[in-house]
Scaffold this active site. Sequence first.
Site, PDB file in Angstrom:
ATOM      1  N   HIS A 473       0.983  -1.288  -0.018  1.00 30.24           N
ATOM      2  CA  HIS A 473      -0.062   0.094   0.036  1.00 30.24           C
ATOM      3  C   HIS A 473       0.944   1.252   0.088  1.00 30.24           C
ATOM      4  CE1 HIS A 473      -3.457  -2.474   2.150  1.00 30.24           C
ATOM      5  NE2 HIS A 473      -3.334  -2.869   1.023  1.00 30.24           N
ATOM      6  N   PRO A 474       1.907   1.515  -1.153  1.00 33.30           N
ATOM      7  CA  PRO A 474       2.514   2.521  -0.922  1.00 33.30           C
ATOM      8  C   PRO A 474       1.852   3.751  -1.279  1.00 33.30           C
ATOM      9  CG  PRO A 474       3.189   1.427  -2.771  1.00 33.30           C
ATOM     10  CD  PRO A 474       2.378   0.688  -1.943  1.00 33.30           C
TER      11      PRO A 474
END
Length: 537
Positions: A473-474
């Site tokens: 989930h960057p």
Amino acid sequence: MLTQDFGDWDVVIVGAGSAGCVLANRLSADPKCKVLLLEAGGSDNRLWVHVPVGYLYAMGDPSLDWCLKTEAEPGLNGRALNYPRGRVLGGCSSINGMIYMRGQARDYDLWRQMGNTGWGWDDVLPYFKRSESYHGGADAAHGATGELRVERQRLAWPILDAVAEAAGELGIPRSDDFNRGDNEGAGYFEVNQRRGLRWNARRAFLDPVRRRPNLRIVTGAEVARLSFAGKRATGVIFRQEGTAYHARAGGEVVLSAGAIGTPKILELSGIGRADILKPLGIDMLQDTQGVGENLADHLQIRTIFRITGARTLNDWYASTLGKLKIGLDYALKRSGPLAMAPSQFGIFTRSAPEHETPNIEYHVQPLSLDAFGQPLHRFPALTVSVCNLRPESRGSVHVTTADPGKPPAIRPNYLSAPADQRVAVDSIRHARALMATKRMAEFQPVEIKPGPAVDGEAALLQAAGDISTTIFHPVSTARMGVDDGAVVSPELTVNGIAGLSIADASVMPTITSGNTHAPVTMIAEKAAEMIIARLRG
């Protein structure tokens, strides 16, 4: 670089992922708007894209995944992590976990409080609903006429129902909908599937419009840099099958290449930190300190418990009969383990009482393995992963060369913030408490990872570094804001540059309290509306 002419367009979109597919759909709805959508990857017409459990095979496949890695992480005791990013039509929505999760109303209200007018929960909810085709029909929280299908999973596991009852012993209520602004509770995740098949952004948003004469979709197009006239973006330089092309944009260039790809393209184009770009021989256009900074990601701590007295995927998969049943369930009913999202069951709660809203998310799986890509264990077990929803640790993504074919250096800087270390230790203890409830005693759980002998603050933090991994989930590497460190404005235009906007996870001011595909879809919906308004003048 000698380039061939690729024509004039009103809008050039870079990246046909979760955001780019939405943008292409919405912007090309005006037949007078010529839209070019560029995707570095190829077709998603692959078995393991559309069969839900295929994520196991899609991640790490270079025809679908950029196959990135982080640098060695001090907080993970020197480990480097694989960092999958979709390189295919649909982007990460073609290889992700399919979980539909908006986060908490608090997340977006904080964005608004940071000066991002128009990004509070009440502001963004209509955009979530616009995209949504919700299995339960339309109501105050959900939409039913959008393209993005949201369904309940086509499976049930008695052992996961038992975990829900165990959570109740800890005061965590049952929830059948995590997407109404307060996701506290325990329940099965809802997923982006349609009748047991993955419903990615390509199927949802591109398929219905791909025959529009004013929309062109180009695959195998890897962007090298942007072109400019002074401080105005005028187009995109990209390579396809060894040939360089220049596509000109009369209205806007929109970067939707994700939290890793977008800052890379900005830096290759001379927008970023001068102290990083000048030594690489990249001509500077604008010294923008925030590009590639502020990387946030969700790190999950994968605790594992061996159990008895219940079936899990481990023992199903270990037998020939079990494998046959798995195949038949999917072939005949599009249900069962092959229809599984990577995580089936979630819990949102607090790791300690002082947190205002749930700050940890469980991903509970009726399976276990030593590491992603390794075989399942041959004994029944649960993986009880816990992640810190709002980490304070911040990392970076920066190019290390002027060569666009080389990956950037990804440094998430996990567990560097003392507050994150505290949550990590509390999370392991919370998982142990969950498995020590009266309800779970029936299954005689035995802790495999990190192991019951691991105790004490230092030992638990060391263990968190050993067994944690990303949930992919960057965000926030080109963040939105009104301060000097912001890369884009609340209108998603790049500060100081005309004709250039960004619509993807990189613009999030802070990470949302849950999975990120749904928020990215919302961002693209809102971005499309703002871009249309700018084009119409």
